[in-house]
Design a protein around this motif. Sequence first.
Motif, mmCIF file in Angstrom:
data_model
loop_
_atom_site.group_PDB
_atom_site.id
_atom_site.type_symbol
_atom_site.label_atom_id
_atom_site.label_comp_id
_atom_site.label_asym_id
_atom_site.label_seq_id
_atom_site.Cartn_x
_atom_site.Cartn_y
_atom_site.Cartn_z
ATOM 1 N N HIS A 74 22.358 50.533 23.557
ATOM 2 C CA HIS A 74 20.772 50.529 23.520
ATOM 3 C C HIS A 74 20.335 51.101 24.725
ATOM 4 C CE1 HIS A 74 21.929 47.591 26.631
ATOM 5 N NE2 HIS A 74 22.725 47.045 25.763
ATOM 6 N N PHE A 75 21.149 51.627 25.598
ATOM 7 C CA PHE A 75 20.755 52.333 26.809
ATOM 8 C C PHE A 75 20.207 53.832 26.310
ATOM 9 C CE2 PHE A 75 23.962 49.484 28.498
ATOM 10 C CZ PHE A 75 23.293 48.992 29.686
ATOM 11 N N SER A 76 20.512 54.135 25.101
ATOM 12 C CA SER A 76 20.023 55.514 24.716
ATOM 13 C C SER A 76 18.546 55.295 24.372
ATOM 14 C CB SER A 76 20.793 55.924 23.628
ATOM 15 O OG SER A 76 20.595 55.322 22.228
ATOM 16 N N TRP A 77 17.910 54.274 24.168
ATOM 17 C CA TRP A 77 16.490 54.124 23.844
ATOM 18 C C TRP A 77 15.761 53.582 25.192
ATOM 19 C CZ3 TRP A 77 18.815 49.402 20.640
ATOM 20 C CH2 TRP A 77 19.518 49.823 19.455
ATOM 21 N N ASP A 78 16.619 53.339 26.485
ATOM 22 C CA ASP A 78 15.634 53.002 27.491
ATOM 23 C C ASP A 78 15.516 54.343 28.544
ATOM 24 O OD1 ASP A 78 15.138 52.261 30.201
ATOM 25 O OD2 ASP A 78 17.040 50.874 30.221
ATOM 26 N N LEU A 79 13.960 54.417 28.459
ATOM 27 C CA LEU A 79 13.491 55.626 29.201
ATOM 28 C C LEU A 79 13.984 55.824 30.538
ATOM 29 C CD1 LEU A 79 9.705 55.477 27.828
ATOM 30 C CD2 LEU A 79 11.302 57.168 27.544
ATOM 31 N N ASN A 80 14.317 54.355 31.195
ATOM 32 C CA ASN A 80 14.715 54.557 32.396
ATOM 33 C C ASN A 80 16.405 54.874 32.817
ATOM 34 O OD1 ASN A 80 11.999 53.989 33.602
ATOM 35 N ND2 ASN A 80 12.246 51.921 32.926
ATOM 36 N N SER A 81 16.866 54.878 31.714
ATOM 37 C CA SER A 81 18.526 54.927 31.663
ATOM 38 C C SER A 81 18.840 56.535 31.741
ATOM 39 C CB SER A 81 18.972 54.428 30.339
ATOM 40 O OG SER A 81 20.562 54.647 30.583
ATOM 41 N N ASP A 82 19.761 56.621 32.624
ATOM 42 C CA ASP A 82 20.240 58.025 32.585
ATOM 43 C C ASP A 82 21.100 58.314 31.182
ATOM 44 O OD1 ASP A 82 19.966 58.135 35.352
ATOM 45 O OD2 ASP A 82 22.138 57.641 35.857
ATOM 46 N N TYR A 83 21.112 57.603 30.325
ATOM 47 C CA TYR A 83 21.728 57.756 28.910
ATOM 48 C C TYR A 83 20.392 57.856 28.045
ATOM 49 C CZ TYR A 83 25.955 56.514 31.665
ATOM 50 O OH TYR A 83 26.847 56.423 32.551
ATOM 51 N N PHE A 84 19.492 57.842 28.409
ATOM 52 C CA PHE A 84 18.425 57.837 27.230
ATOM 53 C C PHE A 84 18.598 59.177 26.506
ATOM 54 C CE2 PHE A 84 14.114 59.642 26.284
ATOM 55 C CZ PHE A 84 13.677 58.500 25.034
ATOM 56 N N ASP A 85 18.204 58.964 25.031
ATOM 57 C CA ASP A 85 18.357 60.111 24.150
ATOM 58 C C ASP A 85 17.238 59.778 23.173
ATOM 59 O OD1 ASP A 85 18.635 61.955 22.013
ATOM 60 O OD2 ASP A 85 20.832 61.510 21.992
ATOM 61 N N VAL A 86 16.131 60.821 23.510
ATOM 62 C CA VAL A 86 15.010 60.713 22.599
ATOM 63 C C VAL A 86 15.203 60.757 21.239
ATOM 64 C CG1 VAL A 86 14.608 63.187 22.375
ATOM 65 C CG2 VAL A 86 12.712 61.803 22.391
ATOM 66 N N LYS A 87 16.242 61.113 20.522
ATOM 67 C CA LYS A 87 16.783 61.256 19.152
ATOM 68 C C LYS A 87 17.437 60.161 18.714
ATOM 69 C CE LYS A 87 17.100 66.327 19.091
ATOM 70 N NZ LYS A 87 17.772 67.487 18.749
ATOM 71 N N SER A 88 17.781 59.120 19.710
ATOM 72 C CA SER A 88 18.160 57.883 19.254
ATOM 73 C C SER A 88 17.288 56.920 19.183
ATOM 74 C CB SER A 88 19.488 57.640 20.268
ATOM 75 O OG SER A 88 20.162 56.351 19.772
ATOM 76 N N THR A 89 17.173 55.967 17.961
ATOM 77 C CA THR A 89 16.371 54.790 18.168
ATOM 78 C C THR A 89 17.038 53.559 17.322
ATOM 79 O OG1 THR A 89 15.893 55.405 15.736
ATOM 80 C CG2 THR A 89 14.511 56.681 17.285
ATOM 81 N N PRO A 90 16.650 52.489 17.506
ATOM 82 C CA PRO A 90 16.963 51.299 17.152
ATOM 83 C C PRO A 90 17.358 51.369 15.521
ATOM 84 C CG PRO A 90 15.374 50.723 18.580
ATOM 85 C CD PRO A 90 15.330 52.069 18.491
ATOM 86 N N GLU A 91 16.425 51.915 14.789
ATOM 87 C CA GLU A 91 16.556 52.117 13.394
ATOM 88 C C GLU A 91 17.520 53.212 12.961
ATOM 89 O OE1 GLU A 91 12.939 50.743 14.999
ATOM 90 O OE2 GLU A 91 13.525 52.955 15.101
ATOM 91 N N ASN A 92 17.894 54.107 13.853
ATOM 92 C CA ASN A 92 18.858 55.064 13.416
ATOM 93 C C ASN A 92 19.538 55.386 14.851
ATOM 94 O OD1 ASN A 92 20.137 57.230 11.946
ATOM 95 N ND2 ASN A 92 18.610 58.992 12.572
ATOM 96 N N PRO A 93 20.320 54.723 15.348
ATOM 97 C CA PRO A 93 21.111 54.725 16.644
ATOM 98 C C PRO A 93 22.067 56.120 16.417
ATOM 99 C CG PRO A 93 22.091 52.967 15.447
ATOM 100 C CD PRO A 93 20.675 53.495 14.741
ATOM 101 N N ARG A 94 22.084 56.889 17.504
ATOM 102 C CA ARG A 94 22.895 58.077 17.513
ATOM 103 C C ARG A 94 24.340 57.772 18.446
ATOM 104 N NH1 ARG A 94 20.800 63.891 19.211
ATOM 105 N NH2 ARG A 94 20.399 63.659 16.918
ATOM 106 N N TRP A 95 24.143 56.690 19.204
ATOM 107 C CA TRP A 95 25.317 56.435 20.276
ATOM 108 C C TRP A 95 25.640 55.028 19.983
ATOM 109 C CZ3 TRP A 95 27.038 61.024 21.232
ATOM 110 C CH2 TRP A 95 26.188 62.259 21.336
ATOM 111 N N PHE A 96 26.991 54.832 20.337
ATOM 112 C CA PHE A 96 27.707 53.406 20.144
ATOM 113 C C PHE A 96 28.325 53.109 21.500
ATOM 114 C CE2 PHE A 96 26.295 54.866 16.129
ATOM 115 C CZ PHE A 96 25.891 53.786 15.290
ATOM 116 N N MET A 97 28.727 51.813 21.419
ATOM 117 C CA MET A 97 29.623 51.264 22.695
ATOM 118 C C MET A 97 30.412 50.138 22.141
ATOM 119 S SD MET A 97 26.578 49.666 24.894
ATOM 120 C CE MET A 97 25.653 48.534 24.309
#
Length: 150
Positions: A74-97
């Motif tokens: 979920h950090f990939s959806w957080d604008l304030n995270s170093d791990y933000f990715d504009v192409k990753s969304t809750p509906e179509n996540p790109r990254w996992f943990m």
Amino acid sequence: MAYWLFKTEPDTFSIDTLRTQQVSCWEGVRNYQARNFLRDEVKEGDKVFIYHSSCKEVGVAGIATVIKESYPDHFSWDLNSDYFDVKSTPENPRWFMVDVQFERKLKRVITLAELKSLAGLEQLPLVKKGSRLSVMPVSEQEWQLILKQE
């Protein structure tokens, strides 16, 4: 049960940090092959070497256990995270943990130089030239050989 090696920079997150927290998500993996390992192959109960990189003493520093299998980072959806990715969304996540739990700190760091010199670790991705994966498999034989160096 499978065995893994997860790399981390100890200035950001170390085996001591995990010892203090006891449980942590393993977020921020942004390499597709490493992501695929986390998403598809790392399972609850698997053992993990915590490997310190980009530091003075590079090497295996401790052991953790996977306690929660893959879920969206979920950090990939957080604008304030170093791990933000504009192409990753809750509906179509790109990254996992995954979540890991501290098991123990090794008696000493088993250095990369030592690992490279050990007969039996030639196939370990970590010791191969050009391998920069942050999540990689470790065979049971490699796991046991590394632990004998402690």
